[in-house]
Design an enzyme around this catalytic site. Sequence first.
Site, mmCIF file in Angstrom:
data_model
loop_
_atom_site.group_PDB
_atom_site.id
_atom_site.type_symbol
_atom_site.label_atom_id
_atom_site.label_comp_id
_atom_site.label_asym_id
_atom_site.label_seq_id
_atom_site.Cartn_x
_atom_site.Cartn_y
_atom_site.Cartn_z
ATOM 1 N N CYS A 164 -54.451 46.289 -27.147
ATOM 2 C CA CYS A 164 -54.140 45.713 -25.841
ATOM 3 C C CYS A 164 -53.260 44.478 -26.051
ATOM 4 O O CYS A 164 -53.630 43.577 -26.799
ATOM 5 C CB CYS A 164 -55.442 45.332 -25.142
ATOM 6 N N CYS A 167 -55.144 41.014 -24.932
ATOM 7 C CA CYS A 167 -56.295 40.404 -25.634
ATOM 8 C C CYS A 167 -56.448 40.895 -27.066
ATOM 9 O O CYS A 167 -57.401 40.522 -27.738
ATOM 10 C CB CYS A 167 -57.580 40.654 -24.860
ATOM 11 N N CYS A 187 -54.435 58.502 -28.830
ATOM 12 C CA CYS A 187 -55.815 58.935 -29.063
ATOM 13 C C CYS A 187 -56.705 57.690 -28.976
ATOM 14 O O CYS A 187 -56.731 56.873 -29.891
ATOM 15 C CB CYS A 187 -55.884 59.571 -30.440
HETATM 16 ZN ZN LIG Z 1 -57.394 43.624 -23.318
#
Ligand SMILES: [Zn+2]
Length: 198
Positions: A164, A167, A187
């Site tokens: 991500c 974060c 995946c």
């Molecule tokens: Zn995140």
Amino acid sequence: MFETEDTDDTPPRQRRAFLITSASALAGLALWSWRRPRTVVADSPAKAPKEVTVVRFSDAGTRLTIIKIQQIVKTEDEWRKQLPRNTFDIARHADTEMAFTGQYWNLHDKGLYRCICCGNALFSSDTKFDSGTGWPSFWQPIAEENVAETRDRSFGMVRTAVSCTECDAHLGHVFDDGPAPTGLRYCMNSASLKFVKA
Ligand SMILES: [Zn+2]
């Protein structure tokens, strides 16, 4: 009249002490810089945040704005308190859930998949497909800005890990054996995702 040529009125001993202190401070800094990359341990303090670009989406999947923000940085303890143990291991320490055990591999509802750690929008059900792997699979992220890809050489394999952007949560890996139109297979671990039904 010319009692001293020294304009510095600090007594010499104090000055010497100051110089020695400065030298050891510099040495300490050098040591700190040299050691820093190695200090990835369970309870290391949070890293300094960096600026990242992400695209915001409504829960209905509408693209809203592109923004620059500070990447979310928390300590190990803070993440541990926020997340269930299994999620913590997967999202913060790149563990992988057992195939066919996660809650989303067989989900076909329309909606949005957000990051379990920070809520950043990651994938749309529009790009989800049945890969037969037992992990939720997508042929494209909802916005290329919202995920980051890095080379992962763990377990004697060379793979591309997906995280991500907002974060740095570990999400899974991307492979090049996916369906058209991209030919990619993201995946993902169900544990790293939070589904928001449309
Ligand atoms: Zn995140």
